[in-house]
Design an enzyme around this catalytic site. Structure first.
Site, short mmCIF file in Angstrom:
data_model
loop_
_atom_site.label_atom_id
_atom_site.label_comp_id
_atom_site.label_asym_id
_atom_site.label_seq_id
_atom_site.Cartn_x
_atom_site.Cartn_y
_atom_site.Cartn_z
N TYR A 1 -4.97 -2.61 -3.37
CA TYR A 1 -6.12 -3.44 -2.96
C TYR A 1 -7.43 -2.89 -3.52
O TYR A 1 -8.48 -3.00 -2.90
CB TYR A 1 -6.19 -3.57 -1.42
CG TYR A 1 -4.87 -4.03 -0.84
CD1 TYR A 1 -4.44 -5.35 -1.02
CD2 TYR A 1 -4.04 -3.17 -0.13
CE1 TYR A 1 -3.22 -5.77 -0.52
CE2 TYR A 1 -2.82 -3.59 0.37
CZ TYR A 1 -2.42 -4.89 0.19
OH TYR A 1 -1.21 -5.31 0.68
N CYS B 1 -26.65 -4.79 -5.88
CA CYS B 1 -27.81 -5.03 -5.01
C CYS B 1 -27.39 -5.49 -3.62
O CYS B 1 -27.59 -6.65 -3.25
CB CYS B 1 -28.73 -6.02 -5.68
SG CYS B 1 -29.34 -5.35 -7.22
N ARG C 1 0.81 -1.22 0.00
CA ARG C 1 0.00 0.00 0.00
C ARG C 1 0.85 1.28 0.00
O ARG C 1 0.47 2.26 -0.63
CB ARG C 1 -0.89 0.00 1.24
CG ARG C 1 -1.97 1.05 1.21
CD ARG C 1 -2.70 1.15 2.53
NE ARG C 1 -2.88 -0.10 3.20
CZ ARG C 1 -3.99 -0.86 3.15
NH1 ARG C 1 -5.01 -0.47 2.44
NH2 ARG C 1 -4.05 -2.00 3.81
N1 LLP Z 1 3.93 -8.88 3.27
C1 LLP Z 1 3.04 -9.81 3.59
C2 LLP Z 1 3.49 -11.12 4.02
C3 LLP Z 1 1.67 -9.50 3.51
O1 LLP Z 1 0.76 -10.42 3.84
C4 LLP Z 1 1.25 -8.21 3.09
C5 LLP Z 1 -0.17 -7.86 3.00
C6 LLP Z 1 2.23 -7.27 2.75
C7 LLP Z 1 3.57 -7.64 2.85
C8 LLP Z 1 1.90 -5.89 2.27
O2 LLP Z 1 1.20 -5.14 3.20
P1 LLP Z 1 0.97 -3.59 2.95
O3 LLP Z 1 2.32 -2.93 2.92
O4 LLP Z 1 0.29 -3.44 1.65
O5 LLP Z 1 0.14 -3.13 4.07
N2 LLP Z 1 -6.74 -6.09 1.54
C9 LLP Z 1 -6.36 -5.32 2.70
C10 LLP Z 1 -4.88 -5.44 2.99
C11 LLP Z 1 -4.42 -6.86 3.15
C12 LLP Z 1 -2.92 -7.00 3.31
C13 LLP Z 1 -2.51 -8.42 3.21
N3 LLP Z 1 -1.12 -8.64 3.35
C14 LLP Z 1 -6.80 -3.87 2.52
O6 LLP Z 1 -7.35 -3.54 1.47
O7 LLP Z 1 -6.63 -3.07 3.42
#
Ligand code: LLP
Length: 420
Positions: free
Chosen positions: A372, A343, A276
Site C-alpha cells: 500500500y 502543499c 501486507r
Molecule cells: N482480501 C480482501 C478482500 C481485501 O479487501 C484485502 C485488503 C486483503 C485481502 C488484503 O489485506 P492485507 O492482508 O493486506 O491486510 N490501504 C490500507 C489497507 C487496505 C486493505 C484493503 N483490503 C493500508 O494501507 O493500510
C-alpha cells in the site's frame, strides 16, 4: 528482518547498498527485498500446511508485474478487486483457477472478463450482484463458481478505515441475508456455491478475531445442512498484521492451530489472501533530505518523498519507522518531523522522531512501505510516480522506470474536444 540491515554502518537491502542505488536510480525510490517476500510466502504456507492452504495474494497491496510473476512462479494465486488487476495477473501467466475476484462494486465488463477467463471464485456480497452475475454468466454460457462474503460483525481491533467485518461496514452479507441467498445461488442454473468468504480488515495483530469469525460462520452454516452442500473452501481473507521491520509479524502458530481445530473436521480447502504480510516489511521508500528547517518547537526534515508517494501516514496516521541510510551515532536530541514538498499540512512521513542528525543530501528510508505504498501513490502536485527496484542476493533490478513529466499530461486535451 535480516535482509534489510546495516552493514559497516550503511543500510542495505539484500546486500545492495542504498547510497549507491540512490546515486544510480535517483530518489524517491521504492526498494524491495525479493527474498523477504518469498520467505513470508513460504512461512504462511508452512504454518497452515495441515489445511491444504491456497494462497491468493491480494494484488492491491503491490501490483508490480515483477513481484506478481515471482509469486506466481512459487505457485501463488491472486485475490483481485478489479478488471485491471485481473489483466495484470493474466499478463504474468496466472492460472485462472487460482484467482478470486472480490469487491462490492464489480462492473459488467469486469464480470464478463472474469467469466471468459474462467476464474476460480467470484466472491459475491449483495443480492443485486448475484442477479447480475447470473444473467451475465447465462449470456456468456459460462458457469460461475461463487463464494458468499459474510459479514460476521467481528471487531478486528484495527484502524476504522481498514476495518471491514463489522456491521457498520459496507462489506459482506449479514447472516440473515446470506440465509436467503444460499438456496437462491444453489438453485441457479449458472451459479455454483463453492465457498464462504470473510475479510475482517487489515493489520490484525491477534488471532482471536479470525477465530471468532470462523466460529460464527460455522455456527451459521451448521444451522441448516443445505448450507454445506457443494462447499469446497473457506476463504479467511487477509489482514495478517505486521509490526516494524525489525520485529516479528502476527504469530501464525496460534492462528493456524485454531483454524485446524475448527476447520480440520471438514474436508474444505483453506484460502488465504495476504497482502501486507508478504510485502509490507519487504519494502522501503528511499528519499533524500532537501532541507533541514528549524521550526518553532522542532525541526523539519524536508525530503524529496511525500504523501504523493506514501499516503499511509496522512490517511491512517500510520507510523512507519524512519532509518538513516548512513548510521552516524547517537540520535539528535531535538525531535524532527519528516515532511515532503507537497502543499498540505498532512504531508508528513513521520512525526516527532529522534533521528541521527540528518542534513541536506543525506538519505533516509521510510521502512515497512512495501504494501500500500506504491499502489496508493498519486500524481498530486504534478509529481511523477517513483521508480521501483527489486533486490535479490546482492543484485538490484529495476522493475519500474520513474515516470516522466510528459506522462502526466499525456491524456489531457489542452484545446478541448467539443462533445456532441
Ligand atoms: N482480501 C480482501 C478482500 C481485501 O479487501 C484485502 C485488503 C486483503 C485481502 C488484503 O489485506 P492485507 O492482508 O493486506 O491486510 N490501504 C490500507 C489497507 C487496505 C486493505 C484493503 N483490503 C493500508 O494501507 O493500510
Amino acid at each position: 528482518m535480516d535482509r534489510i540491515a546495516y552493514k559497516d554502518g550503511r543500510l542495505q537491502v539484500e546486500g545492495v547498498d542504498l547510497e549507491a542505488l540512490a546515486e544510480s536510480v535517483g530518489t524517491p525510490l521504492y526498494v524491495y527485498s525479493a527474498s523477504s517476500i518469498l520467505a513470508r510466502y513460504r512461512a504462511l504456507r508452512e504454518a497452515f500446511a495441515d489445511l491444504d492452504p491456497g494462497i491468493r495474494y491480494a494484488v492491491k497491496a503491490n501490483s508490480n508485474g515483477a513481484i506478481l510473476k515471482m509469486l506466481h512462479r512459487e505457485g501463488c494465486g491472486f485475490d483481485l478487486v478489479s478488471g485491471g488487476e485481473l489483466e495484470r495477473v493474466l499478463r504474468v501467466g496466472a492460472d485462472p483457477q487460482t484467482l478470486a475476484f472480490a469487491g462490492v462494486g464489480k462492473q459488467d465488463w469486469e464480470i464478463i472478463l472474469a467469466l471468459e477467463t474462467g476464474i476460480g471464485l467470484f466472491t459475491v456480497e449483495s443480492e443485486a450482484e448475484v442477479d447480475l452475475l447470473e444473467s451475465l454468466a447465462g449470456a456468456a454460457g459460462r458457469r460461475a463458481r461463487v463464494a458468499i462474503r459474510l459479514n460476521p460483525d467481528v471487531d478486528p481491533k484495527t484502524h476504522e478505515y481498514i476495518s471491514t467485518g463489522k456491521k457498520e461496514n459496507k462489506f459482506g452479507l449479514a447472516f440473515d441475508r446470506a440465509a436467503v441467498m444460499i438456496p437462491r445461488i444453489q438453485e441457479s442454473a449458472w451459479l455454483d456455491l463453492k465457498a464462504y468468504h470473510v475479510h475482517l480488515g487489515s493489520l490484525l495483530l491477534e488471532p482471536d478475531p479470525f477465530l471468532e469469525a470462523v466460529e460464527r460462520i460455522l455456527t451459521f452454516v451448521d444451522e441448516d445442512p443445505i448450507r454445506s452442500d457443494g462447499i469446497e473452501a473457506y476463504d479467511m481473507g487477509g489482514g495478517f498484521g505486521i509490526r516494524d521491520v525489525f520485529e516479528d509479524p502476527l504469530d501464525l502458530s496460534v492462528l493456524a492451530a485454531g483454524m485446524s481445530r475448527l476447520l480440520g473436521p471438514r474436508a474444505w480447502k483453506l484460502l488465504l489472501e495476504p497482502g501486507r504480510y508478504l510485502l509490507g516489511n519487504a519494502g522501503l521508500l528511499l528519499s533524500r533530505v532537501l532541507y533541514r528547517k528549524p521550526g518553532f518547537e522542532k525541526d523539519y526534515l524536508v525530503v524529496d518523498a511525500s504523501m504523493s508517494e506514501l499516503i499511509r501516514p496522512a490517511l491512517y496516521s500510520a507510523e512507519h519507522r524512519v532509518l538513516a541510510v548512513t548510521e552516524n551515532g547517537t540520535p539528535d536530541p531535538r525531535p524532527v518531523d519528516v515532511v515532503g514538498p507537497v502543499c498540505e499540512s498532512s504531508d508528513f512521513l513521520a512525526k516527532d522522531r529522534l533521528l541521527p542528525r540528518l542534513d541536506r543530501g543525506d538519505l533516509l528510508a521510510v521502512a515497512d512501505s512495501g504494501a500500500y505504498g506504491f499502489t496508493m501513490a498519486s500524481n498530486y502536485n504534478t509529481r511523477p510516480l517513483p521508480a521501483e527496484v527489486l533486490c535479490r542476493e546482492g543484485q538490484a533490478t529495476l522493475i519500474r522506470r520513474r515516470e516522466e513529466l510528459p506522462d502526466l499530461w499525456r491524456n489531457e486535451v489542452t484545446e478541448g474536444i467539443d462533445l456532441a
